[in-house]
Design a protein around this motif. Structure first.
Motif, PDB file in Angstrom:
ATOM      1  N   TYR A 167       0.466  16.227  11.908  1.00  0.00           N
ATOM      2  CA  TYR A 167       0.897  15.495  11.289  1.00  0.00           C
ATOM      3  C   TYR A 167      -0.408  14.440  10.051  1.00  0.00           C
ATOM      4  O   TYR A 167      -1.216  14.393  11.168  1.00  0.00           O
ATOM      5  CB  TYR A 167       1.868  14.453  11.420  1.00  0.00           C
ATOM      6  N   ARG A 168      -0.526  13.811   9.115  1.00  0.00           N
ATOM      7  CA  ARG A 168      -1.133  12.999   8.514  1.00  0.00           C
ATOM      8  C   ARG A 168      -0.859  12.257   7.387  1.00  0.00           C
ATOM      9  O   ARG A 168       0.772  12.086   6.684  1.00  0.00           O
ATOM     10  CB  ARG A 168      -2.254  14.062   7.571  1.00  0.00           C
ATOM     11  N   LEU A 169      -1.250  10.869   7.653  1.00  0.00           N
ATOM     12  CA  LEU A 169      -0.507   9.452   6.384  1.00  0.00           C
ATOM     13  C   LEU A 169      -2.017   9.151   5.722  1.00  0.00           C
ATOM     14  O   LEU A 169      -2.997   9.662   5.710  1.00  0.00           O
ATOM     15  CB  LEU A 169      -0.519   8.235   7.279  1.00  0.00           C
ATOM     16  N   VAL A 220       0.422  -1.843  -0.217  1.00  0.00           N
ATOM     17  CA  VAL A 220      -0.049  -0.012  -0.039  1.00  0.00           C
ATOM     18  C   VAL A 220       0.826   1.275   0.092  1.00  0.00           C
ATOM     19  O   VAL A 220       1.510   1.228   0.917  1.00  0.00           O
ATOM     20  CB  VAL A 220      -1.239   0.063   1.072  1.00  0.00           C
ATOM     21  N   PRO A 221       0.975   1.933  -0.983  1.00  0.00           N
ATOM     22  CA  PRO A 221       1.663   3.080  -0.880  1.00  0.00           C
ATOM     23  C   PRO A 221       0.678   4.890   0.602  1.00  0.00           C
ATOM     24  O   PRO A 221      -0.008   4.772   0.194  1.00  0.00           O
ATOM     25  CB  PRO A 221       1.501   4.184  -2.287  1.00  0.00           C
ATOM     26  N   VAL A 222       1.898   4.597   0.987  1.00  0.00           N
ATOM     27  CA  VAL A 222       1.585   5.879   2.050  1.00  0.00           C
ATOM     28  C   VAL A 222       3.018   6.864   2.389  1.00  0.00           C
ATOM     29  O   VAL A 222       3.865   7.087   1.190  1.00  0.00           O
ATOM     30  CB  VAL A 222       2.213   4.755   3.606  1.00  0.00           C
ATOM     31  N   LEU A 223       1.488   7.952   2.534  1.00  0.00           N
ATOM     32  CA  LEU A 223       2.402   9.364   2.021  1.00  0.00           C
ATOM     33  C   LEU A 223       2.344   9.633   3.247  1.00  0.00           C
ATOM     34  O   LEU A 223       0.999  10.004   4.800  1.00  0.00           O
ATOM     35  CB  LEU A 223       1.486  10.591   1.381  1.00  0.00           C
ATOM     36  N   LEU A 224       3.384  10.588   4.350  1.00  0.00           N
ATOM     37  CA  LEU A 224       3.636  11.428   5.259  1.00  0.00           C
ATOM     38  C   LEU A 224       4.045  12.325   5.040  1.00  0.00           C
ATOM     39  O   LEU A 224       4.667  13.083   4.379  1.00  0.00           O
ATOM     40  CB  LEU A 224       4.582  10.122   6.439  1.00  0.00           C
ATOM     41  N   GLU A 225       2.855  13.661   5.864  1.00  0.00           N
ATOM     42  CA  GLU A 225       2.803  15.419   5.110  1.00  0.00           C
ATOM     43  C   GLU A 225       2.943  16.037   6.817  1.00  0.00           C
ATOM     44  O   GLU A 225       2.499  15.067   7.956  1.00  0.00           O
ATOM     45  CB  GLU A 225       2.171  15.524   4.865  1.00  0.00           C
ATOM     46  N   GLU A 255       2.586  27.100   5.690  1.00  0.00           N
ATOM     47  CA  GLU A 255       2.521  27.602   4.356  1.00  0.00           C
ATOM     48  C   GLU A 255       1.628  26.769   3.899  1.00  0.00           C
ATOM     49  O   GLU A 255       1.344  26.662   2.770  1.00  0.00           O
ATOM     50  CB  GLU A 255       3.724  27.423   3.280  1.00  0.00           C
ATOM     51  N   GLY A 256       1.373  25.106   4.444  1.00  0.00           N
ATOM     52  CA  GLY A 256       0.936  23.713   4.136  1.00  0.00           C
ATOM     53  C   GLY A 256       1.548  22.618   4.493  1.00  0.00           C
ATOM     54  O   GLY A 256       2.534  23.067   4.956  1.00  0.00           O
ATOM     55  N   TRP A 257       0.981  21.987   4.089  1.00  0.00           N
ATOM     56  CA  TRP A 257       1.629  20.586   4.023  1.00  0.00           C
ATOM     57  C   TRP A 257       3.012  20.157   3.589  1.00  0.00           C
ATOM     58  O   TRP A 257       3.002  20.513   2.356  1.00  0.00           O
ATOM     59  CB  TRP A 257       0.244  19.442   3.787  1.00  0.00           C
ATOM     60  N   ARG A 258       3.924  19.533   3.581  1.00  0.00           N
ATOM     61  CA  ARG A 258       5.386  19.334   3.311  1.00  0.00           C
ATOM     62  C   ARG A 258       5.791  18.077   3.393  1.00  0.00           C
ATOM     63  O   ARG A 258       5.083  16.853   4.231  1.00  0.00           O
ATOM     64  CB  ARG A 258       6.110  20.420   4.045  1.00  0.00           C
ATOM     65  N   GLU A 259       5.560  17.331   1.949  1.00  0.00           N
ATOM     66  CA  GLU A 259       5.622  15.885   1.977  1.00  0.00           C
ATOM     67  C   GLU A 259       6.907  15.837   2.793  1.00  0.00           C
ATOM     68  O   GLU A 259       8.306  15.978   2.640  1.00  0.00           O
ATOM     69  CB  GLU A 259       6.444  15.531   0.740  1.00  0.00           C
ATOM     70  N   LEU A 260       7.259  14.830   4.152  1.00  0.00           N
ATOM     71  CA  LEU A 260       7.953  14.257   5.002  1.00  0.00           C
ATOM     72  C   LEU A 260       8.838  12.670   3.605  1.00  0.00           C
ATOM     73  O   LEU A 260       9.992  12.350   4.327  1.00  0.00           O
ATOM     74  CB  LEU A 260       8.187  14.499   6.253  1.00  0.00           C
TER      75      LEU A 260
END
Length: 111
Positions: free
Chosen positions: A61-63, A22-27, A32-37
């Protein structure tokens, strides 16, 4: 390699097994908004433990889980699942499991 400060585990509760690949994105939420970590994919056990930095700061944070990539052509209601959470104690490890089925989901603060 050491464990990331934020980890996740995706379980396919309808099929009764880990949700693999499953692809997962952490931000991180910034002024300034959401930044990809980081980005990653769940392993054979449905875990993503090498996701992002070893240390994080307090903040929001968000996943985001790409469930369409997981389900493919199979019927499902949620094309993606986003879990937003707050870290108040950056000294702690934060584990965010996702229990997933095609038409329902659940999450919680894990250990």
């Amino acid at each position: 390699m050491t464990r990331s400060a934020i980890t996740t585990h995706v379980l396919d509760t309808a099929e009764g097994h880990p949700a693999r690949d499953v692809p997962v994105l952490l931000e991180l939420r910034t002024s300034e908004g959401w930044r990809e970590l980081a980005t990653g994919r769940t392993d054979e056990d449905g875990r993503c433990t090498a996701l992002g930095p070893e240390r994080v700061e307090a903040g929001r944070y968000r996943l985001t889980f790409d469930t369409t990539a997981y389900y493919g052509d199979r019927a499902h209601f949620f094309p993606e699942v986003t879990v937003t959470f707050a870290i108040t104690d950056p000294q702690q490890h934060h584990h965010v499991p996702l229990l997933l089925s095609p038409f329902a989901l659940s999450t919680y603060r894990g250990s």
